[in-house]
Write a protein that holds these residues in place. Structure first.
Motif, mmCIF file in Angstrom:
data_model
loop_
_atom_site.group_PDB
_atom_site.id
_atom_site.type_symbol
_atom_site.label_atom_id
_atom_site.label_comp_id
_atom_site.label_asym_id
_atom_site.label_seq_id
_atom_site.Cartn_x
_atom_site.Cartn_y
_atom_site.Cartn_z
ATOM 1 N N LEU A 23 0.826 -1.210 0.000
ATOM 2 C CA LEU A 23 0.000 0.000 0.000
ATOM 3 C C LEU A 23 0.861 1.261 0.000
ATOM 4 N N THR A 26 2.050 1.654 -3.534
ATOM 5 C CA THR A 26 0.926 2.112 -4.359
ATOM 6 C C THR A 26 0.613 3.575 -4.093
ATOM 7 N N LEU A 300 -6.995 4.425 -7.902
ATOM 8 C CA LEU A 300 -5.852 3.527 -7.803
ATOM 9 C C LEU A 300 -5.668 3.029 -6.371
ATOM 10 N N MET A 301 -5.772 3.914 -5.400
ATOM 11 C CA MET A 301 -5.627 3.515 -4.008
ATOM 12 C C MET A 301 -6.751 2.583 -3.576
ATOM 13 N N SER A 304 -6.255 -0.856 -5.023
ATOM 14 C CA SER A 304 -5.127 -1.504 -4.353
ATOM 15 C C SER A 304 -5.536 -2.032 -2.979
#
Length: 330
Positions: A23, A26, A300-301, A304
């Protein structure tokens, strides 16, 4: 604390650390988009802007701070669910995501149910009746779900069931019902019809993959010695296939199913674009077109986090089922 409990805690602790590291990486990639993907101020202000307008907007967005300060601020606010303001819509990104999330989650849930249920059933059937015509036909036609790209499958379904037969809608979500802040299409006829084609399109590849994996593992288990001993004891085929063989088949399949559930949400972008489904995937595509970096980074987060959480859950579940992983971890 017993040895087994210590092994399990060590295994979980190691996986949690790995998840946090993923994380963080990312988050760095998501944050880098603010630096390397254009200048949002140029897109947000018109041609008649002044330097004072530019500086004031950059200060409001926090773009006048140093990169480490911006990165720390990004991570701190991301943990709290705050991803800033959309450059295009001028609203909080978290609010926009909450508006779009029900459409994607309902589509993903129905696609996952279709993929897992039908994939396991067809996988077991083609393994048990591996020499039959129906099993060979299913395995032959399953190549369509593996070889054809998702967007082409969606277009073919639209042409057949929407254009030619006129049975199902070709785009949109249909009528929805508001339950608090949640919107659902499960409670309306047009909403249910609108879900059919995109859910099949999104779940077809995962269904085919699960089916072929279940079949392969099932055939491998049926060749084991304990299955021969069970047949020699006079147990019925139903007991052997579903109580003994299927139970041991599902152990390696669980990992793949977990990863495919995350892939369904991540790869909904293509399906939502084809069917103009008002979900997170279509929101992300529009954000790319307008260089709306806060929405791109938040998407995107979020994807992820979903992948990491699902993968962590599957790893822990797999460790409970198969103690050899705990021994290997130690």
């Amino acid at each position: 604390m017993g040895t087994e409990s210590f092994k399990m805690l060590h295994f979980i602790f190691k996986r949690v650390l790995q998840s946090l590291l993923v994380l963080l990486v990312t988050g760095a990639i998501a944050f880098s988009m603010f630096t390397f993907v254009g200048d949002p101020v140029e897109n947000m202000l018109g041609q008649e802007r002044t330097m004072e307008d530019v500086e004031r907007l950059r200060s409001q967005l926090g773009l006048d701070k140093s990169v480490p300060v911006q990165y720390f601020r990004f991570l701190t606010e991301a943990v709290q669910g705050n991803f800033g303001v959309s450059y295009r819509q001028g609203r909080q990104v978290s609010v926009i995501l909450m508006e779009r999330a029900p459409a994607t989650l309902e589509l993903a849930a129905l696609s996952a149910l279709f993929a897992v249920a039908l994939g396991i059933v067809l996988g077991v059937f083609t393994a048990i009746r591996r020499d039959g015509f129906a099993a060979n036909f299913i395995m032959s036609t399953s190549l369509i779900g593996v070889s054809l790209p998702t967007f082409l499958i969606g277009i073919l379904l639209i042409y057949l069931f929407s254009v030619t037969l006129g049975w199902l809608p070709s785009f949109g979500r249909g009528d929805v019902v508001h339950i608090g802040s949640w919107t659902t299409g499960f409670l309306t006829e047009s909403g249910l019809k609108a879900l059919i084609l995109p859910s099949i399109t999104l779940g077809l590849y995962q269904m085919t993959l699960i089916m072929r994996l279940v079949r392969s593992e099932m055939l491998e288990v049926l060749r084991q010695d304990y299955i021969r001993f069970a047949r020699a004891r006079g147990l019925s085929d139903r007991v052997i296939n579903f109580r003994h063989a299927l139970k041991n088949t599902m152990v390696p399949v669980i990992t793949v199913i977990g990863l495919q559930l995350g892939a369904i949400i991540a790869f909904a972008i293509i399906t939502e674009t084809v069917f103009q489904w008002p979900g997170l995937g279509l929101l992300f595509i529009n954000a790319i077109q307008f260089v709306d970096i806060p929405i791109m980074a938040a998407y995107l987060m979020m994807i992820s986090v979903m992948f990491v959480v699902i993968n962590l859950f599957v790893d822990i579940l797999y460790a409970f089922i198969d103690p050899r992983l705990r021994t290997a971890a130690k």
